[in-house]
Design a protein around this motif. Structure first.
Motif, PDB file in Angstrom:
ATOM      1  N   GLU A  94     103.311  39.953  84.576  1.00  0.00           N
ATOM      2  CA  GLU A  94     104.214  38.739  85.320  1.00  0.00           C
ATOM      3  C   GLU A  94     104.973  38.151  84.106  1.00  0.00           C
ATOM      4  OE1 GLU A  94     100.962  37.381  88.630  1.00  0.00           O
ATOM      5  OE2 GLU A  94     100.345  37.276  86.674  1.00  0.00           O
ATOM      6  N   TYR A  95     106.094  37.906  84.543  1.00  0.00           N
ATOM      7  CA  TYR A  95     107.082  37.307  83.683  1.00  0.00           C
ATOM      8  C   TYR A  95     108.039  36.388  84.588  1.00  0.00           C
ATOM      9  CZ  TYR A  95     105.835  40.364  79.883  1.00  0.00           C
ATOM     10  OH  TYR A  95     105.162  40.789  79.075  1.00  0.00           O
ATOM     11  N   THR A  96     107.940  35.314  84.369  1.00  0.00           N
ATOM     12  CA  THR A  96     109.107  34.177  85.251  1.00  0.00           C
ATOM     13  C   THR A  96     110.377  34.677  85.359  1.00  0.00           C
ATOM     14  OG1 THR A  96     109.079  32.591  83.731  1.00  0.00           O
ATOM     15  CG2 THR A  96     107.535  32.609  85.414  1.00  0.00           C
ATOM     16  N   ASP A  97     110.909  34.785  84.175  1.00  0.00           N
ATOM     17  CA  ASP A  97     112.140  35.260  83.888  1.00  0.00           C
ATOM     18  C   ASP A  97     112.612  36.966  84.075  1.00  0.00           C
ATOM     19  OD1 ASP A  97     115.110  34.740  82.729  1.00  0.00           O
ATOM     20  OD2 ASP A  97     114.270  36.118  81.330  1.00  0.00           O
ATOM     21  N   GLU A  98     113.283  37.561  84.863  1.00  0.00           N
ATOM     22  CA  GLU A  98     113.507  38.868  85.174  1.00  0.00           C
ATOM     23  C   GLU A  98     114.192  39.562  83.823  1.00  0.00           C
ATOM     24  OE1 GLU A  98     115.903  41.829  88.144  1.00  0.00           O
ATOM     25  OE2 GLU A  98     115.455  39.621  88.671  1.00  0.00           O
ATOM     26  N   ALA A  99     114.884  39.051  83.167  1.00  0.00           N
ATOM     27  CA  ALA A  99     115.199  39.757  82.001  1.00  0.00           C
ATOM     28  C   ALA A  99     114.464  39.842  80.931  1.00  0.00           C
ATOM     29  CB  ALA A  99     116.593  38.978  81.332  1.00  0.00           C
ATOM     30  N   ALA A 100     113.522  38.843  80.852  1.00  0.00           N
ATOM     31  CA  ALA A 100     112.413  39.005  80.018  1.00  0.00           C
ATOM     32  C   ALA A 100     111.269  39.948  80.581  1.00  0.00           C
ATOM     33  CB  ALA A 100     111.648  37.602  79.985  1.00  0.00           C
ATOM     34  N   ARG A 101     111.093  40.271  81.716  1.00  0.00           N
ATOM     35  CA  ARG A 101     110.194  41.127  82.161  1.00  0.00           C
ATOM     36  C   ARG A 101     110.635  42.647  81.927  1.00  0.00           C
ATOM     37  NH1 ARG A 101     110.295  43.541  87.062  1.00  0.00           N
ATOM     38  NH2 ARG A 101     111.874  42.292  87.920  1.00  0.00           N
ATOM     39  N   ARG A 102     111.878  42.803  82.278  1.00  0.00           N
ATOM     40  CA  ARG A 102     112.498  43.915  81.841  1.00  0.00           C
ATOM     41  C   ARG A 102     112.396  44.415  80.434  1.00  0.00           C
ATOM     42  NH1 ARG A 102     116.797  42.540  85.473  1.00  0.00           N
ATOM     43  NH2 ARG A 102     117.963  41.997  83.729  1.00  0.00           N
ATOM     44  N   ALA A 106     109.779  47.454  78.960  1.00  0.00           N
ATOM     45  CA  ALA A 106     110.471  48.409  78.341  1.00  0.00           C
ATOM     46  C   ALA A 106     109.859  48.672  77.126  1.00  0.00           C
ATOM     47  CB  ALA A 106     112.117  48.230  78.089  1.00  0.00           C
ATOM     48  N   THR A 107     109.131  48.135  76.687  1.00  0.00           N
ATOM     49  CA  THR A 107     108.320  48.212  75.466  1.00  0.00           C
ATOM     50  C   THR A 107     106.920  48.571  75.504  1.00  0.00           C
ATOM     51  OG1 THR A 107     107.578  45.937  74.998  1.00  0.00           O
ATOM     52  CG2 THR A 107     109.725  46.547  74.129  1.00  0.00           C
ATOM     53  N   LEU A 108     106.329  48.703  76.866  1.00  0.00           N
ATOM     54  CA  LEU A 108     104.942  48.861  77.130  1.00  0.00           C
ATOM     55  C   LEU A 108     104.873  50.218  77.864  1.00  0.00           C
ATOM     56  CD1 LEU A 108     104.353  45.152  78.323  1.00  0.00           C
ATOM     57  CD2 LEU A 108     103.496  46.406  75.942  1.00  0.00           C
ATOM     58  N   ARG A 135     103.518  55.479  87.093  1.00  0.00           N
ATOM     59  CA  ARG A 135     104.275  54.474  87.118  1.00  0.00           C
ATOM     60  C   ARG A 135     104.702  54.059  85.780  1.00  0.00           C
ATOM     61  NH1 ARG A 135     100.488  54.145  91.145  1.00  0.00           N
ATOM     62  NH2 ARG A 135     101.019  53.301  93.023  1.00  0.00           N
ATOM     63  N   SER A 136     104.545  54.985  84.711  1.00  0.00           N
ATOM     64  CA  SER A 136     105.223  54.740  83.378  1.00  0.00           C
ATOM     65  C   SER A 136     105.451  55.903  82.772  1.00  0.00           C
ATOM     66  CB  SER A 136     103.776  54.300  82.491  1.00  0.00           C
ATOM     67  OG  SER A 136     104.034  53.872  81.275  1.00  0.00           O
ATOM     68  N   THR A 137     106.321  55.535  81.889  1.00  0.00           N
ATOM     69  CA  THR A 137     106.878  56.566  80.898  1.00  0.00           C
ATOM     70  C   THR A 137     106.564  56.396  79.382  1.00  0.00           C
ATOM     71  OG1 THR A 137     109.195  55.857  80.472  1.00  0.00           O
ATOM     72  CG2 THR A 137     108.514  57.186  82.606  1.00  0.00           C
ATOM     73  N   ASP A 138     107.135  57.189  78.421  1.00  0.00           N
ATOM     74  CA  ASP A 138     106.805  56.533  77.028  1.00  0.00           C
ATOM     75  C   ASP A 138     107.887  55.567  76.665  1.00  0.00           C
ATOM     76  OD1 ASP A 138     104.955  58.714  76.489  1.00  0.00           O
ATOM     77  OD2 ASP A 138     106.376  60.099  75.717  1.00  0.00           O
ATOM     78  N   ALA A 139     108.869  55.467  77.691  1.00  0.00           N
ATOM     79  CA  ALA A 139     109.991  54.402  77.207  1.00  0.00           C
ATOM     80  C   ALA A 139     109.745  53.142  78.028  1.00  0.00           C
ATOM     81  CB  ALA A 139     111.334  54.904  77.835  1.00  0.00           C
ATOM     82  N   LYS A 140     108.992  53.106  79.226  1.00  0.00           N
ATOM     83  CA  LYS A 140     108.579  51.694  79.959  1.00  0.00           C
ATOM     84  C   LYS A 140     107.571  52.090  81.010  1.00  0.00           C
ATOM     85  CE  LYS A 140     111.818  52.742  83.752  1.00  0.00           C
ATOM     86  NZ  LYS A 140     110.751  52.457  84.810  1.00  0.00           N
ATOM     87  N   THR A 141     107.044  50.920  81.307  1.00  0.00           N
ATOM     88  CA  THR A 141     105.922  50.769  82.333  1.00  0.00           C
ATOM     89  C   THR A 141     106.284  49.937  83.562  1.00  0.00           C
ATOM     90  OG1 THR A 141     103.672  50.470  82.459  1.00  0.00           O
ATOM     91  CG2 THR A 141     104.646  48.794  81.409  1.00  0.00           C
ATOM     92  N   SER A 142     105.674  50.206  84.603  1.00  0.00           N
ATOM     93  CA  SER A 142     105.923  49.363  85.787  1.00  0.00           C
ATOM     94  C   SER A 142     105.250  48.000  85.531  1.00  0.00           C
ATOM     95  CB  SER A 142     105.222  50.080  87.118  1.00  0.00           C
ATOM     96  OG  SER A 142     105.268  49.458  88.121  1.00  0.00           O
ATOM     97  N   ALA A 143     105.501  47.162  86.384  1.00  0.00           N
ATOM     98  CA  ALA A 143     105.139  45.695  86.569  1.00  0.00           C
ATOM     99  C   ALA A 143     103.524  45.828  87.312  1.00  0.00           C
ATOM    100  CB  ALA A 143     105.912  44.721  87.152  1.00  0.00           C
TER     101      ALA A 143
END
Length: 193
Positions: A94-102, A106-108, A135-143
């Motif tokens: 959970e991140y309140t800011d959508e850009a911060a969440r993306r 992208a790092t997880l 729900r995940s790849t090496d490059a990113k994960t889902s929320a």
């Protein structure tokens, strides 16, 4: 814990009439089954009521009233109900800011496979993540991810005897661990019945 059947669900009409009270009860129940691992990672431990609420809401939103559609929702959500030897949880990043969440997601990539349960006196119990689909790849994960923690009988006995219980993430990108206190501990122990 028994899986849900069509007989356990309210009709769309009855759910509409009872939704305010049912929703309030389900939200309070979910709050008591929530463990915040850190600022951005939360575990919601699922059970029959949390799953029923999700199914009822899906049926309401999608206006599903035919047997085949209801059965499809039950097939999708019933696997989230614990089976007596495990605990099942929904992970929310959970991140309140959508850009911060993306940026964070992208790092997880793959972090959902690094969750664990800890029973005092036993080795960590690794989570089984997203068994229905990746729900995940090496490059990113889902929320959102779905986890299953399988407990051996001696680990459950240890918990019933008072051993500490914790959950966490064993990953340098987000190293977190939180100890389970009451009333969540009692709720989770009941999931093993």
């Amino acid at each position: 814990m028994q899986k849900l059947t069509r007989a356990d669900l309210l009709s769309l009409e009855r759910y509409a009439a009872e939704r305010v009270q049912f929703r309030a009860r389900a939200i309070a129940h979910k709050r008591a089954r929530t463990l915040h691992l850190g600022e951005h990672a939360t575990l919601l431990f699922e059970d029959r009521l949390t799953v029923q609420y999700q199914v009822q809401e899906m049926l309401r939103v999608e206006r599903i009233f035919e047997a085949a559609g209801i059965d499809g929702e039950l097939a999708a959500y019933n696997p989230l109900i614990p089976d007596g030897g495990n605990l099942k949880a929904t992970v929310l990043f959970e991140y309140t800011d959508e850009a911060a969440r993306r940026r964070a997601l992208a790092t997880l990539g793959g972090i959902e496979h690094r969750f664990f349960a800890g029973v005092e006196g036993f080795p960590p119990i690794p989570a089984h993540a997203d068994e229905d689909l990746d729900r995940s790849t090496d490059a990113k994960t889902s929320a959102v991810h779905f986890l299953r923690f399988e407990f051996a009988p001696d680990e459950v006995a240890g918990l019933r005897g008072g051993a500490g219980l914790s959950f966490g993430i064993d990953d340098p990108r987000m190293p977190l661990r939180a100890t389970v206190g009451e009333p969540l501990r009692s709720a989770l122990l009941a999931d093993f019945d």
